[in-house]
Design an enzyme around this catalytic site. Structure first.
Site, mmCIF file in Angstrom:
data_model
loop_
_atom_site.group_PDB
_atom_site.id
_atom_site.type_symbol
_atom_site.label_atom_id
_atom_site.label_comp_id
_atom_site.label_asym_id
_atom_site.label_seq_id
_atom_site.Cartn_x
_atom_site.Cartn_y
_atom_site.Cartn_z
ATOM 1 N N GLU A 29 3.402 -16.481 3.124
ATOM 2 C CA GLU A 29 4.109 -16.031 4.334
ATOM 3 C C GLU A 29 3.848 -16.962 5.516
ATOM 4 O O GLU A 29 2.957 -17.818 5.463
ATOM 5 C CB GLU A 29 3.703 -14.603 4.694
ATOM 6 C CG GLU A 29 2.238 -14.473 5.086
ATOM 7 C CD GLU A 29 1.962 -13.311 6.046
ATOM 8 O OE1 GLU A 29 2.653 -13.201 7.080
ATOM 9 O OE2 GLU A 29 1.035 -12.536 5.769
ATOM 10 N N VAL A 114 4.958 -10.078 5.756
ATOM 11 C CA VAL A 114 4.898 -9.757 4.319
ATOM 12 C C VAL A 114 6.243 -9.189 3.857
ATOM 13 O O VAL A 114 6.787 -9.614 2.833
ATOM 14 C CB VAL A 114 3.745 -8.769 4.035
ATOM 15 C CG1 VAL A 114 3.836 -8.193 2.623
ATOM 16 C CG2 VAL A 114 2.396 -9.465 4.241
ATOM 17 N N ASP A 150 6.142 -3.448 5.950
ATOM 18 C CA ASP A 150 5.595 -4.016 4.702
ATOM 19 C C ASP A 150 5.502 -2.944 3.610
ATOM 20 O O ASP A 150 5.697 -3.235 2.427
ATOM 21 C CB ASP A 150 4.179 -4.573 4.921
ATOM 22 C CG ASP A 150 4.130 -5.800 5.820
ATOM 23 O OD1 ASP A 150 5.203 -6.318 6.198
ATOM 24 O OD2 ASP A 150 3.006 -6.230 6.143
ATOM 25 N N LYS A 167 -6.823 -4.151 6.342
ATOM 26 C CA LYS A 167 -7.711 -4.381 7.483
ATOM 27 C C LYS A 167 -7.944 -3.071 8.219
ATOM 28 O O LYS A 167 -7.006 -2.310 8.439
ATOM 29 C CB LYS A 167 -7.061 -5.410 8.411
ATOM 30 C CG LYS A 167 -8.008 -6.008 9.419
ATOM 31 C CD LYS A 167 -7.350 -7.125 10.190
ATOM 32 C CE LYS A 167 -7.489 -8.456 9.478
ATOM 33 N NZ LYS A 167 -6.919 -9.572 10.256
HETATM 34 N N1 PSU Z 1 -2.726 -8.440 8.790
HETATM 35 C C1 PSU Z 1 -3.558 -9.493 8.829
HETATM 36 N N2 PSU Z 1 -3.068 -10.714 9.137
HETATM 37 C C2 PSU Z 1 -1.726 -10.911 9.418
HETATM 38 C C3 PSU Z 1 -0.843 -9.780 9.361
HETATM 39 C C4 PSU Z 1 -1.390 -8.569 9.038
HETATM 40 O O1 PSU Z 1 -4.736 -9.337 8.587
HETATM 41 O O2 PSU Z 1 -1.322 -12.043 9.725
HETATM 42 C C5 PSU Z 1 0.627 -9.976 9.624
HETATM 43 C C6 PSU Z 1 1.394 -10.094 8.305
HETATM 44 O O3 PSU Z 1 2.453 -11.016 8.488
HETATM 45 C C7 PSU Z 1 1.966 -8.692 8.129
HETATM 46 C C8 PSU Z 1 2.268 -8.339 9.558
HETATM 47 O O4 PSU Z 1 3.114 -8.640 7.306
HETATM 48 O O5 PSU Z 1 1.160 -8.835 10.293
HETATM 49 C C9 PSU Z 1 2.444 -6.846 9.755
HETATM 50 O O6 PSU Z 1 2.958 -6.605 11.030
HETATM 51 P P1 PSU Z 1 3.488 -5.136 11.387
HETATM 52 O O7 PSU Z 1 2.274 -4.277 11.366
HETATM 53 O O8 PSU Z 1 4.088 -5.272 12.741
HETATM 54 O O9 PSU Z 1 4.488 -4.779 10.337
#
Ligand code: PSU
Ligand code: MN
Length: 313
Positions: A29, A114, A150, A167
């Site tokens: 990604e 993702v 995701d 995380k």
């Molecule tokens: N978690 C991490 N590192 C990251 C991301 C998530 O530890 O870089 C990034 C990934 O690209 C994931 C996105 O798909 O954040 C999720 O964002 P959101 O919660 O806004 O969907």
């Protein structure tokens, strides 16, 4: 290669050649490059991840949207461009793809999350993808309804995602419940426990422990042979020597969450804000850990891609 390839998609020649020959390919990604780490470590790591995939017998396909075109396979200059622009780059999830392709958002260029990476990987015919962490159900989602796209993507797009678990800026328990509801298997690689990104362990279990790339490939094949068009999570614990002390990381996460709430950070800005604050509060320690786990995931994904290709794809 499929004759019905999407006309909006550009596959890098090296990737196209590997796919046509049935050789292993690993998707990567790009939001992790623009929003997941600071420049210049982000671009340096992205290039090292590509090298790690190659060193383990697969071809890397870093994914993004550039000038309105879906890209499967980026060159070093394109990676440098996303890394240098950092958080100024549009963060592209599923709902952003049409806006970028139509050129009405950010000049048509965005780094894929993702979710968006899975969509483009599937269009290209790539079945395995390595990253650091996936998005999930945020803490407090019972009132904010902040659930990463995701998770929906894992429910509907047939790509295996190798990550370091979930995380703990997120609610791990609710994320697992959501994945269960939507029929997404969560595999622990070499562990019975759900890894929590910087930590090898958490209070939660996984659906199955698998101990070899061939076993993971067998589950992928079974899932898709059953006609289940969903993805799967392969959770690979951070290498032990790079795991972080639980107290250090918990304290940083608690503070980052409090700051986000005080500043009213929400929507697509929430995850990048929390990642950046946790990273700043724990300094170089979390960055080193982040880099080590991404490299380990790239290695495992390449090994799984090799096993998957050997078993007929
Ligand atoms: N978690 C991490 N590192 C990251 C991301 C998530 O530890 O870089 C990034 C990934 O690209 C994931 C996105 O798909 O954040 C999720 O964002 P959101 O919660 O806004 O969907
Ligand atoms: Mn969100």
């Amino acid at each position: 290669m499929s004759p019905t390839l999407n006309p909006l998609l550009d596959i890098h020649p090296e990737v196209a050649e590997a796919l046509a020959a049935g050789r292993p390919v690993v998707a990567l990604e790009s939001t992790i490059i623009s929003h997941g780490m600071p420049w210049p470590d982000n671009a340096r790591t992205a290039l090292a991840v590509q090298a790690e995939v190659r060193a383990h017998g697969a071809v890397p396909a870093t994914i993004a949207v550039i000038d309105g075109r879906l890209k499967a396979g980026l060159d070093a200059a394109q990676i440098e461009r996303l890394g240098q622009a950092g958080q100024a780059t549009a963060k592209a999830s599923r709902r952003d793809l049409p806006l970028l392709v139509a050129g009405v958002m950010a000049g048509g260029t965005g780094a894929t999350t993702v979710a968006a990476t899975m969509i483009i990987a599937a269009l290209a015919g790539i079945r395995i993808f390595a990253t650091g962490g996936i998005g999930g159900v945020h803490r407090g989602a019972e009132t904010s309804l902040d659930i990463s796209a995701d998770l929906q993507e894992l429910a509907r797009t047939p790509v295996a995602v190798v990550c370091a678990g979930i995380k703990s800026i997120l609610d791990l328990g609710l994320t697992l419940e959501y994945l269960e509801t939507h029929g997404v298997p969560v595999i622990g690689y070499g562990t019975d426990r759900l890894p929590a990104f910087y930590s090898r362990d958490s209070a939660f279990g996984v659906d199955a422990r698998l101990d070899s790339p061939a076993q993971v490939a067998a589950v992928m094949q079974a899932q898709w042979a059953l006609g289940l068009r969903s993805g799967l999570v392969v959770a690979n614990p951070v290498p032990a020597e790079h795991a972080m002390p639980r107290e250090t990381i918990d304290a940083a996460i608690t503070q980052a969450l409090a700051e986000a709430q005080a500043q009213g950070v929400a929507g697509k800005a929430a995850t990048p804000f929390l990642l950046a604050r946790v990273s700043a509060l724990t300094g170089g320690q979390s960055l080193a850990s982040n880099i080590a786990l991404i490299l380990a995931n790239a290695r495992l994904a390449a090994q799984v891609a090799v096993a998957h290709a050997a078993a007929g794809g």
